[in-house]
Scaffold this motif. Structure first.
Motif, PDB file in Angstrom:
ATOM      1  N   UNK A 193      -3.725 -70.313 -67.304  1.00  0.00           N
ATOM      2  CA  UNK A 193      -4.613 -71.539 -66.619  1.00  0.00           C
ATOM      3  C   UNK A 193      -4.659 -70.517 -65.290  1.00  0.00           C
ATOM      4  N   UNK A 196      -9.746 -67.068 -64.923  1.00  0.00           N
ATOM      5  CA  UNK A 196     -11.186 -66.842 -64.330  1.00  0.00           C
ATOM      6  C   UNK A 196     -11.450 -67.226 -62.332  1.00  0.00           C
ATOM      7  N   UNK A 213     -23.007 -66.342 -64.033  1.00  0.00           N
ATOM      8  CA  UNK A 213     -21.743 -66.266 -64.669  1.00  0.00           C
ATOM      9  C   UNK A 213     -22.283 -66.681 -65.933  1.00  0.00           C
ATOM     10  N   UNK A 214     -22.306 -66.054 -66.861  1.00  0.00           N
ATOM     11  CA  UNK A 214     -22.264 -66.323 -68.138  1.00  0.00           C
ATOM     12  C   UNK A 214     -21.330 -66.403 -69.515  1.00  0.00           C
ATOM     13  N   UNK A 215     -21.011 -66.919 -70.413  1.00  0.00           N
ATOM     14  CA  UNK A 215     -20.069 -66.219 -70.945  1.00  0.00           C
ATOM     15  C   UNK A 215     -20.469 -66.594 -73.007  1.00  0.00           C
ATOM     16  N   UNK A 225     -13.390 -65.636 -74.759  1.00  0.00           N
ATOM     17  CA  UNK A 225     -14.772 -65.285 -74.295  1.00  0.00           C
ATOM     18  C   UNK A 225     -14.928 -63.746 -73.657  1.00  0.00           C
ATOM     19  N   UNK A 227     -16.541 -62.395 -70.099  1.00  0.00           N
ATOM     20  CA  UNK A 227     -17.462 -63.030 -69.463  1.00  0.00           C
ATOM     21  C   UNK A 227     -18.334 -62.030 -68.488  1.00  0.00           C
TER      22      UNK A 227
ATOM     23  N   UNK B 210      -8.388 -74.791 -68.222  1.00  0.00           N
ATOM     24  CA  UNK B 210     -10.002 -74.922 -68.635  1.00  0.00           C
ATOM     25  C   UNK B 210     -10.345 -74.150 -69.775  1.00  0.00           C
ATOM     26  N   UNK B 211     -10.656 -75.259 -70.823  1.00  0.00           N
ATOM     27  CA  UNK B 211     -10.807 -74.213 -71.954  1.00  0.00           C
ATOM     28  C   UNK B 211     -12.305 -73.463 -72.692  1.00  0.00           C
ATOM     29  N   UNK B 212     -13.061 -73.929 -71.494  1.00  0.00           N
ATOM     30  CA  UNK B 212     -14.424 -73.159 -71.940  1.00  0.00           C
ATOM     31  C   UNK B 212     -15.558 -73.688 -70.085  1.00  0.00           C
ATOM     32  N   UNK B 213     -15.515 -72.742 -70.427  1.00  0.00           N
ATOM     33  CA  UNK B 213     -17.030 -72.410 -68.991  1.00  0.00           C
ATOM     34  C   UNK B 213     -18.143 -72.275 -69.527  1.00  0.00           C
ATOM     35  N   UNK B 214     -19.174 -72.803 -69.177  1.00  0.00           N
ATOM     36  CA  UNK B 214     -20.177 -72.636 -70.147  1.00  0.00           C
ATOM     37  C   UNK B 214     -21.288 -72.514 -68.908  1.00  0.00           C
TER      38      UNK B 214
END
Lengths: 266, 266
Positions: A193, A196, A213-215, A225, A227, B210-214
Motif C-alpha cells: 500500500x 504508487x 498515467x496508464x497501467x 502492472x 505504470x 489499492x489493487x488497481x488503477x486504470x
C-alpha cells in the motif's frame, strides 16, 4: 531516411507519418513488424498509434516501447474524421469493413443503419478490399485520402460517434533524443500500500505536470502492472528521473521529445 | 434468474457465467447488447470480461460501468488455456480464426506456424464458423469446451504465448450490493499538477490496499481521463469514499463485492 508506418497506403498512420517525418515511406501490417525492421536496421523510424481519445490505449504499442530497445522520438495528435466509403448507395449497403477501433468509433452510425461490421487489419486495408470486391452490399470506414487513393466515393462524412476523436501518434527508433521538453517513463512497483502514491508525491513535489498515467499488465506476474507516466519537463526532469529510478523496479526511460498538441495534466 | 453473457455458447465468458451465477443463460453478441437488455429488465445479471493479464483492459466494459446505471456485483478470475481447434491436421491449416485478443495472446504460435490470423466476434463464434465451413485450411482458437460443443477436435493445447493468462470477469446488474470487501470507483480530476497524487495520498493515509488503477479517455474532453480504482475494504472504505467524492469530479461508486482471486496491491 526510411520510415515504416502501420497499415496500407492511405491509412491514418501513413498520413501522420508524412506530417511528422520526411523520407521514403514503407507500409507494415503490424506494429511488431515495424519494430522488428527497426531492430534489423531496415528502418530509421517507425510511426505507430499509441492512444485514441475515444478508444484509449493501443496496448501493443505500450508493450513494445517498454519491453524492446525502442524509444519515442516525437509525438503528433491528429483529428480523426471517419468516412463511409464505397461505390454504391447507402441503402444498398449491408456490410461495413474497417479496423475494429474504427468500427467501435462509428458504432452509433453502424447500428442506426443496421450495417453488419466486418473487422479488418486496418482502415486502409478495408478500403482496398472494397475496391477489389466491387460489391454494392459492401462499404468501408476510413479516411478521405484513402478513398481518393483507391478511386472510391465518400458516401457519408464525419460518421464517428464523438466529434472529439483524436489519435496520438509517436515516432520510434533505436535511439533516444538528447533534448526535448516531455518525458515518457515506465516502471513496476513492489506490491505494498502506498507504493504508487509515493511516486506521484515525488512528481507533485517537483511541481511537474503529469500529462498521463496508464497501467498495463506485467505479463510475467498476473495482475501486477507496469505504470507508464508522461510528464512535461520544468528543468528538473532529469533529477526527477534519477529519484524515481531508485524508488521503482524495472525502470525504463522510454522517450524525451518535443511536446505537441492538446493534452491536459494531473 | 436470467443471466446474459458475451459470446456464443462455449465462450470463455459463458464458462465464467456458469461458475459465477446459477440460472438461465442467454448469449449476446456485444457487451453493449447485454447492458441494453439489463436496462430493459430482460436480464437480471450480465457477465462480461473486464481485463486480461496479458492484453489488459477491456475498454468497452470500463466505459459501460462508468457511464451507465450499472454496477459490479461480483468478480471471477479464470485461467485461459487456448486450444487450436478444427477438423484437419496442423500442416494443412493456413487460416486461424478467433477473437482479436485470443489471436494476440497466441501470436507466437501463429507466427511460428505461418498461419494467417482472421479476426472474429468471439472465440466461440470462430469455432462455430469452423464447424460450418468444414474446410481443412481453416482452424480456430478457443476453449476445449467449445470444441466439444461443436464436435471439433483439439489439434494443439495451451498455445498461448504466456502461461500466466488469466481473465477477470465481472457480473453486473442495475443494483449495488449492500456488502462486500472490495470497492470499484471511477472519477475525473481537475487538470492541475498533484491532483491525482492527492487522491492516492488519501488512500495511502487510510492504509488501504489499492489493487488497481486504470485510466480511460474521457470522451467529452480529448486527452483528459477517467480514473478507475479498485481497493480492498479495511473497515473504513465508506469513509474513504466520502472523502474522495468531495475531492473529485463526476465520482461514481461502481461496485461493492466479494474479493476473489489472485490480485496484488499498490
Amino acid at each position: 531516411m526510411i520510415i515504416g508506418y502501420f497499415g496500407d497506403p492511405g491509412s491514418y498512420t501513413s498520413m501522420a507519418a508524412k506530417l511528422m517525418l520526411g523520407g521514403r515511406y514503407v507500409s507494415y501490417r503490424s506494429i511488431l513488424d515495424i519494430v522488428n525492421a527497426i531492430e534489423r536496421n531496415e528502418l530509421d523510424f517507425g510511426v505507430v498509434p499509441i492512444e485514441n481519445s475515444i478508444e484509449g490505449q493501443v496496448g501493443q504499442t505500450y508493450d513494445i516501447i517498454y519491453y524492446k530497445d525502442i524509444y519515442i522520438n516525437s509525438e503528433y495528435y491528429m483529428k480523426i474524421d471517419h468516412c463511409l466509403i464505397g461505390n454504391s448507395e447507402i441503402n444498398k449497403i449491408r456490410f461495413v469493413h474497417s479496423h475494429p477501433q474504427a468500427l467501435a468509433q462509428c458504432s452509433n452510425f453502424i447500428n442506426k443503419n443496421g450495417f453488419i461490421p466486418v473487422p479488418e487489419y486496418s482502415t486502409s486495408y478495408a478500403i482496398k478490399t472494397i475496391s477489389e470486391i466491387n460489391n454494392d452490399e459492401h462499404a468501408a470506414i476510413g479516411s478521405e485520402e484513402a478513398a481518393n487513393l483507391y478511386n472510391l466515393k465518400i458516401i457519408s462524412k464525419s460518421i464517428q460517434n464523438n466529434i472529439n476523436n483524436y489519435t496520438r501518434f509517436i515516432s520510434i527508433s533505436k535511439h533516444m533524443n538528447d533534448h526535448g521538453d516531455k518525458y515518457s517513463i515506465g516502471f513496476s512497483l513492489e506490491n505494498r500500500p502506498g507504493s504508487l502514491s509515493r511516486i506521484l508525491n515525488i512528481i507533485s513535489a517537483f511541481n511537474i505536470n503529469m500529462t498521463k498515467i496508464e497501467s498495463r499488465p506485467y505479463a510475467k506476474n498476473p495482475f501486477s502492472y507496469i505504470f507508464f507516466i508522461d510528464f512535461e519537463d520544468n528543468g528538473y526532469g532529469n533529477v526527477l528521473i534519477d529519484i524515481i529510478k531508485r524508488e521503482t523496479i524495472n525502470f525504463k526511460l522510454i522517450g524525451l521529445y518535443r511536446k505537441s498538441g492538446i493534452e491536459t495534466g494531473y
